[in-house]
Design a protein around this motif. Structure first.
Motif, PDB file in Angstrom:
ATOM      1  N   LEU A   1      -7.410   2.708   8.053  1.00 57.30           N
ATOM      2  CA  LEU A   1      -6.525   1.590   7.755  1.00 57.30           C
ATOM      3  C   LEU A   1      -7.323   0.304   7.579  1.00 57.30           C
ATOM      4  O   LEU A   1      -6.999  -0.528   6.726  1.00 57.30           O
ATOM      5  N   ALA A   2      -8.388   0.144   8.363  1.00 52.69           N
ATOM      6  CA  ALA A   2      -9.192  -1.074   8.275  1.00 52.69           C
ATOM      7  C   ALA A   2      -9.839  -1.211   6.897  1.00 52.69           C
ATOM      8  O   ALA A   2      -9.853  -2.292   6.310  1.00 52.69           O
ATOM      9  N   ALA A   3     -10.390  -0.104   6.387  1.00 55.16           N
ATOM     10  CA  ALA A   3     -11.024  -0.142   5.072  1.00 55.16           C
ATOM     11  C   ALA A   3     -10.001  -0.451   3.986  1.00 55.16           C
ATOM     12  O   ALA A   3     -10.271  -1.226   3.052  1.00 55.16           O
ATOM     13  N   PHE A   4      -8.825   0.133   4.096  1.00 50.83           N
ATOM     14  CA  PHE A   4      -7.767  -0.127   3.114  1.00 50.83           C
ATOM     15  C   PHE A   4      -7.321  -1.585   3.168  1.00 50.83           C
ATOM     16  O   PHE A   4      -7.175  -2.240   2.132  1.00 50.83           O
ATOM     17  N   THR A   5      -7.123  -2.104   4.364  1.00 49.37           N
ATOM     18  CA  THR A   5      -6.678  -3.486   4.520  1.00 49.37           C
ATOM     19  C   THR A   5      -7.688  -4.449   3.912  1.00 49.37           C
ATOM     20  O   THR A   5      -7.323  -5.408   3.220  1.00 49.37           O
ATOM     21  N   HIS A   6      -8.963  -4.197   4.159  1.00 52.61           N
ATOM     22  CA  HIS A   6     -10.017  -5.061   3.595  1.00 52.61           C
ATOM     23  C   HIS A   6      -9.996  -5.003   2.073  1.00 52.61           C
ATOM     24  O   HIS A   6     -10.051  -6.046   1.404  1.00 52.61           O
ATOM     25  N   ALA A   7      -9.912  -3.802   1.508  1.00 49.15           N
ATOM     26  CA  ALA A   7      -9.935  -3.647   0.051  1.00 49.15           C
ATOM     27  C   ALA A   7      -8.694  -4.269  -0.590  1.00 49.15           C
ATOM     28  O   ALA A   7      -8.790  -4.956  -1.615  1.00 49.15           O
ATOM     29  N   PHE A   8      -7.538  -4.053   0.007  1.00 49.66           N
ATOM     30  CA  PHE A   8      -6.289  -4.567  -0.551  1.00 49.66           C
ATOM     31  C   PHE A   8      -6.255  -6.095  -0.504  1.00 49.66           C
ATOM     32  O   PHE A   8      -5.853  -6.758  -1.456  1.00 49.66           O
ATOM     33  N   THR A   9      -6.700  -6.651   0.610  1.00 51.33           N
ATOM     34  CA  THR A   9      -6.713  -8.109   0.756  1.00 51.33           C
ATOM     35  C   THR A   9      -7.672  -8.746  -0.231  1.00 51.33           C
ATOM     36  O   THR A   9      -7.386  -9.792  -0.825  1.00 51.33           O
ATOM     37  N   ASP A  10      -8.827  -8.124  -0.430  1.00 51.11           N
ATOM     38  CA  ASP A  10      -9.799  -8.641  -1.387  1.00 51.11           C
ATOM     39  C   ASP A  10      -9.250  -8.587  -2.809  1.00 51.11           C
ATOM     40  O   ASP A  10      -9.518  -9.467  -3.630  1.00 51.11           O
ATOM     41  N   PHE A  11      -8.450  -7.567  -3.103  1.00 51.34           N
ATOM     42  CA  PHE A  11      -7.924  -7.363  -4.449  1.00 51.34           C
ATOM     43  C   PHE A  11      -6.745  -8.285  -4.759  1.00 51.34           C
ATOM     44  O   PHE A  11      -6.643  -8.839  -5.859  1.00 51.34           O
ATOM     45  N   THR A  12      -5.837  -8.464  -3.785  1.00 47.54           N
ATOM     46  CA  THR A  12      -4.593  -9.194  -4.040  1.00 47.54           C
ATOM     47  C   THR A  12      -4.552 -10.588  -3.428  1.00 47.54           C
ATOM     48  O   THR A  12      -3.726 -11.413  -3.816  1.00 47.54           O
ATOM     49  N   GLY A  13      -5.404 -10.853  -2.439  1.00 41.86           N
ATOM     50  CA  GLY A  13      -5.356 -12.137  -1.764  1.00 41.86           C
ATOM     51  C   GLY A  13      -4.447 -12.166  -0.560  1.00 41.86           C
ATOM     52  O   GLY A  13      -4.276 -13.219   0.068  1.00 41.86           O
ATOM     53  N   GLU A  14      -3.840 -11.042  -0.186  1.00 41.47           N
ATOM     54  CA  GLU A  14      -3.009 -10.990   1.013  1.00 41.47           C
ATOM     55  C   GLU A  14      -3.074  -9.596   1.629  1.00 41.47           C
ATOM     56  O   GLU A  14      -3.370  -8.612   0.957  1.00 41.47           O
TER      57      GLU A  14
ATOM     58  N   ASP B   1      -9.568   0.107  -8.648  1.00 41.57           N
ATOM     59  CA  ASP B   1      -8.457  -0.716  -9.094  1.00 41.57           C
ATOM     60  C   ASP B   1      -7.179   0.105  -9.239  1.00 41.57           C
ATOM     61  O   ASP B   1      -6.072  -0.372  -8.935  1.00 41.57           O
ATOM     62  N   ALA B   2      -7.313   1.350  -9.707  1.00 41.37           N
ATOM     63  CA  ALA B   2      -6.142   2.221  -9.821  1.00 41.37           C
ATOM     64  C   ALA B   2      -5.538   2.497  -8.445  1.00 41.37           C
ATOM     65  O   ALA B   2      -4.308   2.535  -8.290  1.00 41.37           O
ATOM     66  N   ARG B   3      -6.375   2.673  -7.446  1.00 37.76           N
ATOM     67  CA  ARG B   3      -5.867   2.880  -6.091  1.00 37.76           C
ATOM     68  C   ARG B   3      -5.126   1.645  -5.579  1.00 37.76           C
ATOM     69  O   ARG B   3      -4.080   1.745  -4.935  1.00 37.76           O
ATOM     70  N   MET B   4      -5.665   0.463  -5.879  1.00 37.49           N
ATOM     71  CA  MET B   4      -5.008  -0.772  -5.438  1.00 37.49           C
ATOM     72  C   MET B   4      -3.652  -0.961  -6.128  1.00 37.49           C
ATOM     73  O   MET B   4      -2.662  -1.326  -5.487  1.00 37.49           O
ATOM     74  N   LEU B   5      -3.591  -0.705  -7.422  1.00 38.35           N
ATOM     75  CA  LEU B   5      -2.334  -0.850  -8.138  1.00 38.35           C
ATOM     76  C   LEU B   5      -1.304   0.173  -7.665  1.00 38.35           C
ATOM     77  O   LEU B   5      -0.115  -0.133  -7.546  1.00 38.35           O
TER      78      LEU B   5
ATOM     79  N   GLN C   1       0.545   5.074   5.855  1.00 36.36           N
ATOM     80  CA  GLN C   1       0.747   6.198   4.955  1.00 36.36           C
ATOM     81  C   GLN C   1       0.269   5.858   3.549  1.00 36.36           C
ATOM     82  O   GLN C   1      -0.327   6.688   2.857  1.00 36.36           O
ATOM     83  N   THR C   2       0.493   4.624   3.126  1.00 36.47           N
ATOM     84  CA  THR C   2       0.028   4.190   1.808  1.00 36.47           C
ATOM     85  C   THR C   2      -1.489   4.271   1.718  1.00 36.47           C
ATOM     86  O   THR C   2      -2.046   4.717   0.708  1.00 36.47           O
ATOM     87  N   ALA C   3      -2.164   3.829   2.776  1.00 39.95           N
ATOM     88  CA  ALA C   3      -3.631   3.872   2.788  1.00 39.95           C
ATOM     89  C   ALA C   3      -4.143   5.288   2.555  1.00 39.95           C
ATOM     90  O   ALA C   3      -5.051   5.513   1.742  1.00 39.95           O
ATOM     91  N   TYR C   4      -3.565   6.263   3.253  1.00 42.38           N
ATOM     92  CA  TYR C   4      -4.000   7.654   3.097  1.00 42.38           C
ATOM     93  C   TYR C   4      -3.625   8.197   1.714  1.00 42.38           C
ATOM     94  O   TYR C   4      -4.379   8.955   1.106  1.00 42.38           O
ATOM     95  N   THR C   5      -2.461   7.795   1.208  1.00 37.54           N
ATOM     96  CA  THR C   5      -1.987   8.299  -0.079  1.00 37.54           C
ATOM     97  C   THR C   5      -2.894   7.880  -1.222  1.00 37.54           C
ATOM     98  O   THR C   5      -3.015   8.596  -2.219  1.00 37.54           O
ATOM     99  N   VAL C   6      -3.537   6.720  -1.090  1.00 36.68           N
ATOM    100  CA  VAL C   6      -4.418   6.252  -2.171  1.00 36.68           C
ATOM    101  C   VAL C   6      -5.893   6.492  -1.846  1.00 36.68           C
ATOM    102  O   VAL C   6      -6.775   5.868  -2.433  1.00 36.68           O
ATOM    103  N   GLY C   7      -6.163   7.396  -0.915  1.00 33.68           N
ATOM    104  CA  GLY C   7      -7.523   7.883  -0.750  1.00 33.68           C
ATOM    105  C   GLY C   7      -8.398   7.200   0.272  1.00 33.68           C
ATOM    106  O   GLY C   7      -9.609   7.440   0.305  1.00 33.68           O
ATOM    107  N   PHE C   8      -7.831   6.348   1.143  1.00 35.42           N
ATOM    108  CA  PHE C   8      -8.636   5.691   2.170  1.00 35.42           C
ATOM    109  C   PHE C   8      -8.566   6.483   3.475  1.00 35.42           C
ATOM    110  O   PHE C   8      -7.509   6.984   3.860  1.00 35.42           O
TER     111      PHE C   8
END
Length: 279
Positions: free
Chosen positions: A237-250, A208-212, A227-234
């Motif tokens: 890009l695909a894994a980050f997009t999936h996690a972010f979309t699941d967390f925020t809805g977009e 959750d801290a990574r998503m925020l 760059q954001t995906a790498y900065t928060v530890g992913f």
């Protein structure tokens, strides 16, 4: 934060808006007798109350009931736009001491418009009085669907050290073993303390801290999703997009473009997006 030196509880007007251009800053713990609607028209604010903390990019605002101890910080420049209201001006206050919610378009426009009436406004300005009365009546409706985009706060020094260690290593080096060492606890004890004290697991806290943090980075001018995906530890890009979309809805790209345009996403639209994904 120069304008924060204003004693908001001593202002003669019963309702007003306080604006400021903030450089990176951190306030101390404080409370106001008046209710507060906290909002950043640009940038992002970090809000903390006794047991939780939130990120407030421009599409979200926070309701703080009068008397609620809190502190605010900004890691990057931000434009503060916050409204203070005498409790007597709010006929039906949102429940709880703090509620964070998505701003509907009308709320955003009203907050922007409220900047014409600062702490120095005439207390008996009829137009201002009518405007803030309408704003106060709408607050409960806007805050009726709060968003749980938050992190718990530590209640003991050991958990605070573990959280501090974790938040400093969102780029990918955080481990449960490292957090336990920072806390001076065993891994098993730390895991139990997270569940008992913070109501979550250490891994969920990290996620959750990574998503925020990603939301904060994507709200900045010129932000790049990869760059954001790498900065928060992913690592992808695909894994980050999936996690972010699941967390925020977009999707992160849609989030970045929307924030740049100053467009809000209604709560129901976000829930519909999640349902279409099967979440």
């Amino acid at each position: 934060m120069p304008k924060a030196l204003v004693d908001v509880d001593a202002v003669p007007a019963s309702a007003f808006c306080l604006t400021d251009e903030l450089t990176p800053f951190a306030s101390g713990w404080h409370a106001h007798r008046r209710h507060q609607l906290l909002y950043a028209a640009r940038g992002a604010l970090h809000l903390e109350v006794a047991h939780a903390q939130w990120l407030l990019p421009p599409q979200r605002a926070a309701w703080l009931a009068g008397g609620t101890r809190h502190r605010v910080r900004a890691a990057q420049p931000a434009t503060l736009c916050t409204v203070y209201l005498e409790p007597s001006r709010v006929p039906v206050a949102p429940e709880g001491e703090c509620r964070v919610f998505v701003l509907p378009p009308l709320a955003r426009e009203m907050l922007h418009y409220s900047t014409r009436w600062g702490p120095e406004r005439a207390p008996r300005d009829a137009v201002a009085e009518s405007f803030f009365s309408a704003l106060a009546h709408l607050l409960a409706e806007w805050a009726a669907e709060p968003r749980e985009w938050r992190l718990p706060r530590a209640r003991t020094p050991e958990l605070e050290r573990a959280m501090t260690y974790t938040l400093a290593r969102l780029a990918g080096s955080a481990t449960l073993a490292g957090a336990a060492k920072a806390a001076g606890l065993s891994e098993r004890t730390l895991a139990r303390r997270f569940e008992d004290e913070a109501g979550t697991s250490w891994r969920r806290f990290l996620h959750d801290a990574r998503m925020l943090r990603a939301m904060e980075l994507l709200a900045e001018d010129g932000a790049r999703v990869t760059q954001t995906a790498y900065t928060v530890g992913f690592e992808s890009l695909a894994a980050f997009t999936h996690a972010f979309t699941d967390f925020t809805g977009e999707r992160p790209r849609d989030f970045r473009q929307r924030v740049a345009r100053g467009v809000t996403l209604p709560p129901r639209a976000a829930r519909t997006t999640r349902r279409k994904r099967g979440g």
